[in-house]
Design an enzyme around this catalytic site. Sequence first.
Site, PDB file in Angstrom:
ATOM      1  N   HIS A  54      37.898 -37.027 -13.928  1.00  0.00           N
ATOM      2  CA  HIS A  54      38.918 -36.026 -13.630  1.00  0.00           C
ATOM      3  C   HIS A  54      39.928 -35.917 -14.769  1.00  0.00           C
ATOM      4  CE1 HIS A  54      37.413 -35.377  -9.596  1.00  0.00           C
ATOM      5  NE2 HIS A  54      37.162 -36.668  -9.577  1.00  0.00           N
ATOM      6  N   ASP A  60      40.776 -30.859 -20.406  1.00  0.00           N
ATOM      7  CA  ASP A  60      40.073 -29.723 -21.004  1.00  0.00           C
ATOM      8  C   ASP A  60      41.011 -28.526 -20.850  1.00  0.00           C
ATOM      9  OD1 ASP A  60      38.516 -27.474 -21.545  1.00  0.00           O
ATOM     10  OD2 ASP A  60      36.700 -28.346 -20.695  1.00  0.00           O
ATOM     11  N   ARG A  63      39.606 -24.991 -19.880  1.00  0.00           N
ATOM     12  CA  ARG A  63      39.250 -24.939 -18.458  1.00  0.00           C
ATOM     13  C   ARG A  63      40.474 -24.859 -17.569  1.00  0.00           C
ATOM     14  NH1 ARG A  63      39.880 -28.946 -14.753  1.00  0.00           N
ATOM     15  NH2 ARG A  63      38.422 -29.096 -13.009  1.00  0.00           N
ATOM     16  N   GLY A  87      35.248 -28.225  -3.779  1.00  0.00           N
ATOM     17  CA  GLY A  87      35.174 -29.280  -4.779  1.00  0.00           C
ATOM     18  C   GLY A  87      36.543 -29.525  -5.373  1.00  0.00           C
ATOM     19  N   GLU A 109      36.472 -31.874  -0.487  1.00  0.00           N
ATOM     20  CA  GLU A 109      36.037 -32.802  -1.534  1.00  0.00           C
ATOM     21  C   GLU A 109      35.277 -33.948  -0.891  1.00  0.00           C
ATOM     22  OE1 GLU A 109      34.787 -34.547  -4.479  1.00  0.00           O
ATOM     23  OE2 GLU A 109      36.115 -32.878  -5.017  1.00  0.00           O
ATOM     24  N   GLU A 138      28.932 -28.409   3.623  1.00  0.00           N
ATOM     25  CA  GLU A 138      27.942 -27.980   4.597  1.00  0.00           C
ATOM     26  C   GLU A 138      28.085 -28.698   5.937  1.00  0.00           C
ATOM     27  OE1 GLU A 138      26.503 -27.284   0.468  1.00  0.00           O
ATOM     28  OE2 GLU A 138      27.396 -28.976   1.533  1.00  0.00           O
ATOM     29  N   GLU A 162      23.828 -29.203 -11.890  1.00  0.00           N
ATOM     30  CA  GLU A 162      24.523 -29.832 -10.769  1.00  0.00           C
ATOM     31  C   GLU A 162      24.352 -29.022  -9.488  1.00  0.00           C
ATOM     32  OE1 GLU A 162      28.630 -30.572 -11.585  1.00  0.00           O
ATOM     33  OE2 GLU A 162      28.218 -31.733 -13.381  1.00  0.00           O
ATOM     34  N   HIS A 302      34.645 -29.273 -22.302  1.00  0.00           N
ATOM     35  CA  HIS A 302      33.843 -30.459 -22.000  1.00  0.00           C
ATOM     36  C   HIS A 302      32.392 -30.094 -21.672  1.00  0.00           C
ATOM     37  CE1 HIS A 302      34.661 -29.278 -17.822  1.00  0.00           C
ATOM     38  NE2 HIS A 302      33.682 -30.075 -17.449  1.00  0.00           N
TER      39      HIS A 302
END
Length: 337
Positions: A54, A60, A63, A87, A109, A138, A162, A302
């Site tokens: 993290h 970054d 980002r 996420g 998360e 989900e 991913e 990254h």
Amino acid sequence: FFLFNTQNMMSGTHASKEQKEQKVHGTTDKVTEGTDKKTSADYYFDSYSHFGIHEEMLKDMVRTKTYMRAVTQNPHLFRDKVVLDVGAGTGILCLFAAKVGAKHVYGIECAEIANHAKKIVKENGFEDVITIIKGKAEEVVLPVEKVDVIISEWMGYFLLYESMLDTVIYCRDKWLADDGILLPDRSSLYVCAIEDAEYRDEKINFWNDVYGFKMTSLKEEALQEPLVDVVHARAVCSNSVCVLSIDLKTVTKEELTFNTEFEIKFERDDYVHALVAWFDVEFTKCHTKTGFSTAPWADYTHWKQTVFYFDHEVIATKSTKLQGFLDVKRNKKIPEI
């Protein structure tokens, strides 16, 4: 005519990112003595529990600052809205949304970092506005039927590595209101050709003579796996072409498994050793143009770039063309997360 299959993605070369990607490729076998069994999905989420990953992503600047601008410079998109962060990680995007006046923000998360996110939310005085929900998207239950905004940093190496976009699509279909928005909402994947003799020799031909011994079977393995690393703009020797364009409001999970033909044109006489892939991301709902690129000529991220080495170098003449075929599919060895 060159064929590239992205199923066997190689781990990233940056240490913390490498750790993360390697764990995606865990098996479902017993990994420790006793009764503890972990799936690839477990390793994936465990890898995101370490603060170092993290830290890398937060630092970054391309980002994180792009997401910050998308939120803080567009408060009209968030004010009095219900927001879902898919996420959530440390909860940074939740904090941005709460700061500009979101009615409530839910951050999903699955990794253990969720426990830190809850503390971070409280530490910054947003515990009445932000709810961090630990679990897989989900499987969790939201206390609302619909949300107005879904925000997520879902991109992986080669954009799709991913498979987190699958989860964003699931959340969109289940919770996003008909007039709701996604941030970001568009992304495109590109390829071009590069001259890379020196680095190819270091990474691939190295196996021809390892302290006087031949290890060519490993050379064959190295050629099969795309490499994630920084590519300098000066190495690019062709135009770039788009091989995938995603509209997050309409894309389906099935469309992320695809194959396509492409054609690039060489812009100088050179020797070509690889194709390179990168992606752009857009936030088209913002008032002004907002987004970023991971192209070789753009600022470092990254995600770096993804390199597909040829078996042998190609002699390129200016204005001639190279045709290729790209086949992208999920790795069958990895159970769905």
